[in-house]
Write a protein that holds these residues in place. Structure first.
Motif, PDB file in Angstrom:
ATOM      1  N   LEU A   1       0.900  -1.232  -0.113  1.00 44.42           N
ATOM      2  CA  LEU A   1      -0.197  -0.007   0.081  1.00 44.42           C
ATOM      3  C   LEU A   1       0.834   1.175  -0.025  1.00 44.42           C
ATOM      4  CD1 LEU A   1      -2.564   1.416  -0.032  1.00 44.42           C
ATOM      5  CD2 LEU A   1      -2.800   1.085   2.569  1.00 44.42           C
ATOM      6  N   ALA A   2       1.877   1.161   0.691  1.00 45.14           N
ATOM      7  CA  ALA A   2       2.719   2.497   0.811  1.00 45.14           C
ATOM      8  C   ALA A   2       3.543   2.390  -0.577  1.00 45.14           C
ATOM      9  CB  ALA A   2       3.915   2.208   1.830  1.00 45.14           C
ATOM     10  N   LEU A   3       3.757   1.450  -1.487  1.00 40.62           N
ATOM     11  CA  LEU A   3       4.059   1.972  -3.024  1.00 40.62           C
ATOM     12  C   LEU A   3       3.198   2.298  -3.517  1.00 40.62           C
ATOM     13  CD1 LEU A   3       6.153  -1.566  -3.338  1.00 40.62           C
ATOM     14  CD2 LEU A   3       7.231   0.693  -3.193  1.00 40.62           C
ATOM     15  N   LYS A   4       1.949   2.011  -3.427  1.00 42.04           N
ATOM     16  CA  LYS A   4       0.857   2.400  -4.146  1.00 42.04           C
ATOM     17  C   LYS A   4       0.505   3.895  -3.877  1.00 42.04           C
ATOM     18  CE  LYS A   4      -3.967   1.810  -5.469  1.00 42.04           C
ATOM     19  NZ  LYS A   4      -5.215   0.940  -5.562  1.00 42.04           N
ATOM     20  N   ARG A   5       0.740   4.149  -2.891  1.00 41.03           N
ATOM     21  CA  ARG A   5       0.673   5.759  -2.169  1.00 41.03           C
ATOM     22  C   ARG A   5       1.558   6.629  -2.933  1.00 41.03           C
ATOM     23  NH1 ARG A   5      -3.010   6.816   1.520  1.00 41.03           N
ATOM     24  NH2 ARG A   5      -3.803   4.994   2.751  1.00 41.03           N
ATOM     25  N   ARG A   6       3.091   6.041  -2.938  1.00 36.11           N
ATOM     26  CA  ARG A   6       3.783   6.576  -3.723  1.00 36.11           C
ATOM     27  C   ARG A   6       3.805   6.911  -5.273  1.00 36.11           C
ATOM     28  NH1 ARG A   6       8.956   5.076  -3.784  1.00 36.11           N
ATOM     29  NH2 ARG A   6       9.822   6.857  -3.824  1.00 36.11           N
ATOM     30  N   ALA A   7       3.372   5.700  -5.787  1.00 35.06           N
ATOM     31  CA  ALA A   7       3.437   5.834  -7.033  1.00 35.06           C
ATOM     32  C   ALA A   7       2.104   6.870  -7.553  1.00 35.06           C
ATOM     33  CB  ALA A   7       2.713   4.425  -7.638  1.00 35.06           C
ATOM     34  N   THR A   8       1.033   6.801  -6.508  1.00 36.10           N
ATOM     35  CA  THR A   8      -0.094   7.818  -6.817  1.00 36.10           C
ATOM     36  C   THR A   8       0.290   9.158  -6.888  1.00 36.10           C
ATOM     37  OG1 THR A   8      -1.614   6.357  -6.188  1.00 36.10           O
ATOM     38  CG2 THR A   8      -2.185   8.679  -6.181  1.00 36.10           C
ATOM     39  N   ALA A   9       1.228   9.450  -5.864  1.00 37.43           N
ATOM     40  CA  ALA A   9       2.051  11.004  -5.688  1.00 37.43           C
ATOM     41  C   ALA A   9       2.661  11.310  -6.854  1.00 37.43           C
ATOM     42  CB  ALA A   9       2.780  10.837  -4.555  1.00 37.43           C
ATOM     43  N   ALA A  10       2.967  10.453  -7.565  1.00 32.45           N
ATOM     44  CA  ALA A  10       3.634  10.797  -9.028  1.00 32.45           C
ATOM     45  C   ALA A  10       2.879  11.671 -10.004  1.00 32.45           C
ATOM     46  CB  ALA A  10       4.340   9.608  -9.679  1.00 32.45           C
ATOM     47  N   TYR A  11       1.653  11.700  -9.799  1.00 39.08           N
ATOM     48  CA  TYR A  11       0.829  12.319 -10.479  1.00 39.08           C
ATOM     49  C   TYR A  11       0.393  13.790 -10.268  1.00 39.08           C
ATOM     50  CZ  TYR A  11       0.255   7.650 -12.880  1.00 39.08           C
ATOM     51  OH  TYR A  11       0.291   6.709 -13.340  1.00 39.08           O
ATOM     52  N   VAL A  12       1.551  14.469 -10.203  1.00 37.54           N
ATOM     53  CA  VAL A  12       1.424  15.925  -9.739  1.00 37.54           C
ATOM     54  C   VAL A  12       0.452  16.620 -10.390  1.00 37.54           C
ATOM     55  CG1 VAL A  12       2.695  17.802  -9.239  1.00 37.54           C
ATOM     56  CG2 VAL A  12       3.881  15.647  -8.824  1.00 37.54           C
ATOM     57  N   SER A  13       0.313  16.560 -11.549  1.00 37.81           N
ATOM     58  CA  SER A  13      -0.632  17.253 -12.496  1.00 37.81           C
ATOM     59  C   SER A  13      -2.115  17.227 -11.945  1.00 37.81           C
ATOM     60  CB  SER A  13      -0.642  16.945 -13.874  1.00 37.81           C
ATOM     61  OG  SER A  13      -1.017  15.677 -14.156  1.00 37.81           O
ATOM     62  N   GLN A  14      -2.459  15.929 -11.424  1.00 39.62           N
ATOM     63  CA  GLN A  14      -3.760  15.791 -10.963  1.00 39.62           C
ATOM     64  C   GLN A  14      -3.781  15.936  -9.575  1.00 39.62           C
ATOM     65  OE1 GLN A  14      -5.586  14.340 -13.735  1.00 39.62           O
ATOM     66  NE2 GLN A  14      -3.890  15.340 -14.522  1.00 39.62           N
ATOM     67  N   LEU A  15      -2.918  16.467  -8.745  1.00 39.08           N
ATOM     68  CA  LEU A  15      -3.014  16.437  -7.455  1.00 39.08           C
ATOM     69  C   LEU A  15      -2.938  17.907  -6.877  1.00 39.08           C
ATOM     70  CD1 LEU A  15      -0.552  13.504  -6.353  1.00 39.08           C
ATOM     71  CD2 LEU A  15      -3.286  13.588  -6.169  1.00 39.08           C
ATOM     72  N   GLU A  16      -2.499  18.985  -7.687  1.00 34.67           N
ATOM     73  CA  GLU A  16      -2.379  20.409  -7.426  1.00 34.67           C
ATOM     74  C   GLU A  16      -3.668  21.079  -7.556  1.00 34.67           C
ATOM     75  OE1 GLU A  16       1.207  21.375  -8.915  1.00 34.67           O
ATOM     76  OE2 GLU A  16       2.710  20.376  -7.584  1.00 34.67           O
ATOM     77  N   THR A  17      -3.811  21.986  -6.914  1.00 43.23           N
ATOM     78  CA  THR A  17      -4.909  23.093  -7.392  1.00 43.23           C
ATOM     79  C   THR A  17      -4.380  23.885  -8.762  1.00 43.23           C
ATOM     80  OG1 THR A  17      -5.727  23.508  -4.987  1.00 43.23           O
ATOM     81  CG2 THR A  17      -6.037  25.231  -6.793  1.00 43.23           C
ATOM     82  N   ASP A  18      -5.088  24.130  -9.746  1.00 43.40           N
ATOM     83  CA  ASP A  18      -4.860  24.776 -10.690  1.00 43.40           C
ATOM     84  C   ASP A  18      -4.865  26.279 -10.405  1.00 43.40           C
ATOM     85  OD1 ASP A  18      -4.783  25.958 -13.145  1.00 43.40           O
ATOM     86  OD2 ASP A  18      -5.932  24.535 -14.400  1.00 43.40           O
ATOM     87  N   LEU A  19      -3.807  26.875 -10.479  1.00 45.42           N
ATOM     88  CA  LEU A  19      -3.405  28.207 -10.072  1.00 45.42           C
ATOM     89  C   LEU A  19      -4.153  29.175 -11.128  1.00 45.42           C
ATOM     90  CD1 LEU A  19       0.232  27.955  -8.891  1.00 45.42           C
ATOM     91  CD2 LEU A  19      -1.977  28.036  -7.435  1.00 45.42           C
TER      92      LEU A  19
END
Length: 253
Positions: free
Chosen positions: A210-228
């Motif tokens: 699960l920790a690996l999956k969480r780290r992999a998901t965090a790679a999708y920065v474009s989908q995780l940040e507010t659009d300024l």
């Protein structure tokens, strides 16, 4: 009914706590990755958008990597429709960034050798290109492959079209078809009669997986940040991730 009229995706959806408190998920039969993808078989994940392969099967991929199984990703689109009207994330930047995010996510899962084939279908237009997708997927498959794609009734038009196209391709190539619910957890409710619970199987993820999956998901920065540039919230806000980053994954066999 179609995805728009029957399975609405709006608001924050069913809270993760409602799913966590439902005994039905606990009682689903467990499925061992070693059994799901036997030795000598290849896993193929057909992803409508970059990130779907990790959100739906990231833990499974990490398991398969440890088992030495071969895996391949078929990226149907490059996810260029995720930020409409954005100056921060124009189509050109998304087209370059999102495939890179997939490669980084696979690296974090320990799956650097996983091949990624980009099918180049326009984001948001998979249904209009469904037969083309089915043909491209069929051409990429080998008899005996175990193929994972989004559920044919997942609630997102792109996801549903990929599911239908992949089902056709698997039948044509004598490959095993396994469906993955992703948006289902948003619009459905515990015990929902629209969900084929009798076909549902639970793939347990230990703490390290699960920790690996969480780290992999965090790679999708474009989908995780507010659009300024537009002020739009992240495509994958916390309440969505909470439903998908659980110590198990569910597939429909």
């Amino acid at each position: 009914m179609d995805a728009v009229t029957s399975r609405h995706i709006f608001g924050e959806g069913t809270p993760a706590r409602d799913w966590a408190s439902w005994s039905g998920l606990e009682s689903l039969p467990w499925l061992d990755p070693d059994v799901l993808v036997p030795e000598g078989r290849r896993a193929v994940i057909v992803a409508p958008h970059p990130d779907d392969e990790v959100l739906g099967t990231g833990g499974l991929l990490a398991h398969l990597g440890r088992l030495g199984r071969e895996a391949r990703i078929l990226a149907v689109t490059d996810g260029t429709a995720s930020h409409p009207g954005s100056a921060s994330w124009p189509v050109e930047r998304l087209a370059a960034t999102r495939p890179r995010e997939t490669r980084e996510a696979l690296h974090r899962l320990g799956m650097d050798l996983t091949g990624v084939d980009r099918l180049g279908v326009p984001d948001g237009a998979i249904a209009a290109n469904e037969q083309r997708v089915a043909t491209l997927v069929a051409e990429a498959l080998e008899p005996g492959d175990v193929v994972f794609a989004t559920w044919r009734l997942d609630g997102h038009p792109d996801h549903e079209a990929v599911g239908r196209a992949t089902a056709w391709a698997c039948a044509a190539r004598e490959a095993r078809f396994v469906e993955v619910p992703i948006w289902t957890w948003h619009w459905a409710a515990p015990g929902d009669a629209r969900v084929p619970w009798s076909r549902a199987r639970r793939i347990p993820l230990d703490e390290s997986t699960l920790a690996l999956k969480r780290r992999a998901t965090a790679a999708y920065v474009s989908q995780l940040e507010t659009d300024l540039s537009t002020g739009a919230a992240p495509i994958l806000p916390a309440h969505v991730l909470e439903r998908l980053l659980r110590p198990f994954e569910v597939v429909f066999t």
